[in-house]
Design a protein around this motif. Structure first.
Motif, PDB file in Angstrom:
ATOM      1  N   ARG A 114      66.683 -36.686  25.479  1.00 51.36           N
ATOM      2  CA  ARG A 114      66.055 -35.468  24.985  1.00 51.36           C
ATOM      3  C   ARG A 114      64.553 -35.591  24.976  1.00 51.36           C
ATOM      4  O   ARG A 114      63.830 -34.718  25.437  1.00 51.36           O
ATOM      5  N   LEU A 117      63.120 -35.596  28.352  1.00 55.00           N
ATOM      6  CA  LEU A 117      63.150 -34.260  28.950  1.00 55.00           C
ATOM      7  C   LEU A 117      62.033 -33.392  28.373  1.00 55.00           C
ATOM      8  O   LEU A 117      61.321 -32.697  29.084  1.00 55.00           O
ATOM      9  N   ARG A 118      61.918 -33.469  27.072  1.00 61.89           N
ATOM     10  CA  ARG A 118      60.923 -32.638  26.419  1.00 61.89           C
ATOM     11  C   ARG A 118      59.526 -33.024  26.863  1.00 61.89           C
ATOM     12  O   ARG A 118      58.707 -32.205  27.210  1.00 61.89           O
ATOM     13  N   ALA A 121      58.952 -31.943  30.554  1.00 59.08           N
ATOM     14  CA  ALA A 121      58.756 -30.523  30.760  1.00 59.08           C
ATOM     15  C   ALA A 121      57.518 -30.078  30.007  1.00 59.08           C
ATOM     16  O   ALA A 121      57.021 -28.985  30.180  1.00 59.08           O
ATOM     17  N   GLN A 123      54.573 -29.004  27.648  1.00 61.49           N
ATOM     18  CA  GLN A 123      53.483 -28.057  27.845  1.00 61.49           C
ATOM     19  C   GLN A 123      52.239 -28.653  27.223  1.00 61.49           C
ATOM     20  O   GLN A 123      51.950 -29.804  27.436  1.00 61.49           O
ATOM     21  N   ASP A 167      52.141 -41.504  12.472  1.00 62.31           N
ATOM     22  CA  ASP A 167      52.169 -41.185  11.049  1.00 62.31           C
ATOM     23  C   ASP A 167      52.859 -42.255  10.227  1.00 62.31           C
ATOM     24  O   ASP A 167      53.210 -42.044   9.083  1.00 62.31           O
ATOM     25  N   ARG A 168      53.054 -43.390  10.831  1.00 63.68           N
ATOM     26  CA  ARG A 168      53.672 -44.450  10.050  1.00 63.68           C
ATOM     27  C   ARG A 168      53.215 -45.804  10.567  1.00 63.68           C
ATOM     28  O   ARG A 168      52.499 -45.879  11.569  1.00 63.68           O
ATOM     29  N   VAL A 169      53.652 -46.837   9.885  1.00 64.09           N
ATOM     30  CA  VAL A 169      53.311 -48.181  10.314  1.00 64.09           C
ATOM     31  C   VAL A 169      54.447 -48.709  11.188  1.00 64.09           C
ATOM     32  O   VAL A 169      55.596 -48.694  10.786  1.00 64.09           O
ATOM     33  N   GLU A 208      44.998 -50.037  13.642  1.00 61.77           N
ATOM     34  CA  GLU A 208      44.806 -50.791  12.414  1.00 61.77           C
ATOM     35  C   GLU A 208      45.901 -51.832  12.284  1.00 61.77           C
ATOM     36  O   GLU A 208      47.068 -51.552  12.525  1.00 61.77           O
ATOM     37  N   ARG A 210      48.169 -53.968   9.976  1.00 62.51           N
ATOM     38  CA  ARG A 210      48.633 -54.097   8.620  1.00 62.51           C
ATOM     39  C   ARG A 210      49.290 -55.448   8.501  1.00 62.51           C
ATOM     40  O   ARG A 210      50.456 -55.606   8.859  1.00 62.51           O
ATOM     41  N   ARG A 211      48.529 -56.355   8.076  1.00 58.03           N
ATOM     42  CA  ARG A 211      48.983 -57.740   8.002  1.00 58.03           C
ATOM     43  C   ARG A 211      50.354 -57.850   7.334  1.00 58.03           C
ATOM     44  O   ARG A 211      50.553 -57.394   6.223  1.00 58.03           O
ATOM     45  N   GLY A 212      51.263 -58.477   8.028  1.00 51.97           N
ATOM     46  CA  GLY A 212      52.587 -58.672   7.459  1.00 51.97           C
ATOM     47  C   GLY A 212      53.514 -57.483   7.634  1.00 51.97           C
ATOM     48  O   GLY A 212      54.700 -57.573   7.334  1.00 51.97           O
ATOM     49  N   SER A 213      52.995 -56.370   8.119  1.00 51.97           N
ATOM     50  CA  SER A 213      53.839 -55.185   8.250  1.00 51.97           C
ATOM     51  C   SER A 213      53.887 -54.648   9.666  1.00 51.97           C
ATOM     52  O   SER A 213      54.949 -54.333  10.174  1.00 51.97           O
TER      53      SER A 213
ATOM     54  N   ILE B  92      64.570 -26.567  24.583  1.00 54.50           N
ATOM     55  CA  ILE B  92      64.288 -27.982  24.407  1.00 54.50           C
ATOM     56  C   ILE B  92      62.796 -28.236  24.508  1.00 54.50           C
ATOM     57  O   ILE B  92      62.205 -28.924  23.692  1.00 54.50           O
ATOM     58  N   ASP B  93      62.218 -27.600  25.502  1.00 50.19           N
ATOM     59  CA  ASP B  93      60.783 -27.756  25.659  1.00 50.19           C
ATOM     60  C   ASP B  93      60.048 -27.299  24.422  1.00 50.19           C
ATOM     61  O   ASP B  93      59.094 -27.917  23.984  1.00 50.19           O
ATOM     62  N   ALA B  94      60.518 -26.199  23.904  1.00 52.07           N
ATOM     63  CA  ALA B  94      59.805 -25.612  22.780  1.00 52.07           C
ATOM     64  C   ALA B  94      60.017 -26.408  21.509  1.00 52.07           C
ATOM     65  O   ALA B  94      59.354 -26.198  20.523  1.00 52.07           O
ATOM     66  N   GLU B 137      54.911 -43.530   1.183  1.00 53.42           N
ATOM     67  CA  GLU B 137      55.740 -44.653   1.636  1.00 53.42           C
ATOM     68  C   GLU B 137      55.863 -44.701   3.146  1.00 53.42           C
ATOM     69  O   GLU B 137      56.151 -45.743   3.716  1.00 53.42           O
ATOM     70  N   ARG B 138      55.709 -43.564   3.765  1.00 56.25           N
ATOM     71  CA  ARG B 138      55.839 -43.537   5.203  1.00 56.25           C
ATOM     72  C   ARG B 138      54.645 -44.205   5.872  1.00 56.25           C
ATOM     73  O   ARG B 138      54.795 -45.023   6.767  1.00 56.25           O
ATOM     74  N   LYS B 139      53.506 -43.864   5.399  1.00 55.22           N
ATOM     75  CA  LYS B 139      52.314 -44.468   5.970  1.00 55.22           C
ATOM     76  C   LYS B 139      51.999 -45.800   5.308  1.00 55.22           C
ATOM     77  O   LYS B 139      51.039 -46.457   5.658  1.00 55.22           O
ATOM     78  N   MET B 140      52.798 -46.134   4.327  1.00 54.90           N
ATOM     79  CA  MET B 140      52.549 -47.347   3.570  1.00 54.90           C
ATOM     80  C   MET B 140      51.117 -47.356   3.044  1.00 54.90           C
ATOM     81  O   MET B 140      50.385 -48.322   3.232  1.00 54.90           O
ATOM     82  N   LEU B 151      45.956 -52.792   0.410  1.00 58.00           N
ATOM     83  CA  LEU B 151      46.887 -53.630  -0.332  1.00 58.00           C
ATOM     84  C   LEU B 151      47.596 -54.602   0.595  1.00 58.00           C
ATOM     85  O   LEU B 151      47.903 -54.278   1.733  1.00 58.00           O
ATOM     86  N   SER B 153      50.982 -56.876   1.524  1.00 61.88           N
ATOM     87  CA  SER B 153      52.354 -56.385   1.520  1.00 61.88           C
ATOM     88  C   SER B 153      53.060 -56.642   0.192  1.00 61.88           C
ATOM     89  O   SER B 153      53.853 -55.830  -0.258  1.00 61.88           O
TER      90      SER B 153
END
Lengths: 222, 222
Positions: A114, A117-118, A121, A123, A167-169, A208, A210-213, B92-94, B137-140, B151, B153
DNA sequence: CGCCCCCTGTCAGCTTGTTGTCAGGTTCAA
DNA sequence: TTGAACCTGACAACAAGCTGACAGGGGGCG
């Protein structure tokens, strides 16, 4: 309609995949022979190709390379045997769009398909920018401040994966899995070296540590 | 509570779906008009959108694309007429997250909806705030008054565990177990040292010591 | 075929961040 | 007041990550 070319010689696996694809609404054309597959991929129009590298007759790599040679440019998801080290790097070089080490979950395959494909294709969405860095996955171009960069395939994969997950580590083992499309080699600082090379090109402070992560893209503060 | 935006113009189908959703514990807002749907999806907060592509007024595809255009990012399950392949590819593209060709079984819809919600939940930026402290938590990433902190870990693990259990006092042995991988070291004030380091960074009075019992986050009085 | 260049892993040494330990100080509750 | 619980600054050992150098391999090109 979405037709997928499935190149796989193991009948059982092929049947599995085909069934899953069908269930998901894709039309899968199965091809066990490499030579034949190449021919079909060249004359018919598929939305994507799922290619097993462990083919008899003609190895998958050649297909990949030839594919790149002519104008056709369908996205390719490659299936590799786990740990087939040499195949990996070469495959990446040859231009696979995504990787899946065997064995894999069907959902995983569908997900990658998926996304490929996305992306393909794609845009406007294929162009991502983070600060001064811009990544065009469609053109496989990365630029800083508008200046296009010369990246090797591994470097490119590293960046795109980080950008896609900006958006995450991203833990280093995950990065390794995706960049090298397989599980990590025991001890090796290959990733760190790669990391360094990429940094030298795109700028030292965009990624960036992230030491240990793991690693993460640094979003410029708004 | 889980609110779903249902965009469907066929009254009978809409009623069916709405009833099913309700029975499953979802709250469904029905919207027949595409323009209006777009507006609502943009201003209100839904957990997901179920979108019929065969809409009058404004076609579903445009909604999808516009949706991707701005920041909003709720998952979308698309309903398509049987065999409308072209729609599918475009969809799918959209950026649709899942598909369902009509006609379909209600169970099927619920199943897909669930899976889409689940998948999406994993990506939501889980941001918790306690007073001036915010934990993503997502971006830690932990920030005080908007200023991101650096910080290690272990420090990060300590904070998140406390934040997750902010409504009670966490005994130090439990904290040790969670911060360090299992087996606690017998006599060592390592935790206290860690505690101190964290406090120095996030502010001295955010973590309260309950002498003899453990630690707890101090919620600011409302 | 041979040459050269690019890509990439390995290695060794280095830099820097992390973390436990320790010694002494401070607080608290009984 | 006293002792246990807790805090703190300093320090040293360790580990994670970085870097430059090097070498092998492959592809391209003459």
């Amino acid at each position: 309609m979405t037709r997928i070319l499935l190149v796989e010689d193991d009948e059982r696996i092929a049947a599995d995949i085909a069934a899953t694809l069908a269930a998901q609404g894709y039309i899968a054309d199965l091809e066990a022979d490499g030579e034949e597959a190449w021919f079909r991929g060249d004359t018919e129009d598929y939305a994507a190709v799922i290619l097993d590298l462990g083919l008899p007759g003609m190895d998958g790599l050649s297909i990949l390379k030839r594919r790149r040679g002519n104008g056709r440019n369908m996205p390719v998801v490659v299936l590799t045997a786990r740990g087939a080290w040499s195949e990996r790097v070469e495959g990446i070089d040859a231009g696979a769009d995504d990787y899946l080490p065997k064995p894999f979950q069907m959902e995983e395959l569908i997900a990658r398909l998926r996304s490929v494909l996305r992306r393909h294709a794609g845009q406007a969405s294929s162009l991502t920018t983070i600060g001064e860095l811009s990544v065009d996955e469609r053109k496989m171009r990365v630029a800083v401040r508008g200046v296009p960069l010369n990246l090797s395939s591994l470097e490119y994969r590293l960046i795109t994966y980080l950008v896609r997950n900006r958006d995450r580590v991203v833990p280093q083992h995950e990065l390794i899995e995706h960049v090298y499309a397989s599980d990590a080699e025991p001890d090796s600082n290959a990733l760190e070296v790669l990391e360094g090379r990429v940094r030298r090109k795109i700028g030292r402070d965009l990624i960036e540590t992230r030491r240990g992560s793991g690693y993460s893209m640094k979003e410029p503060e708004a």
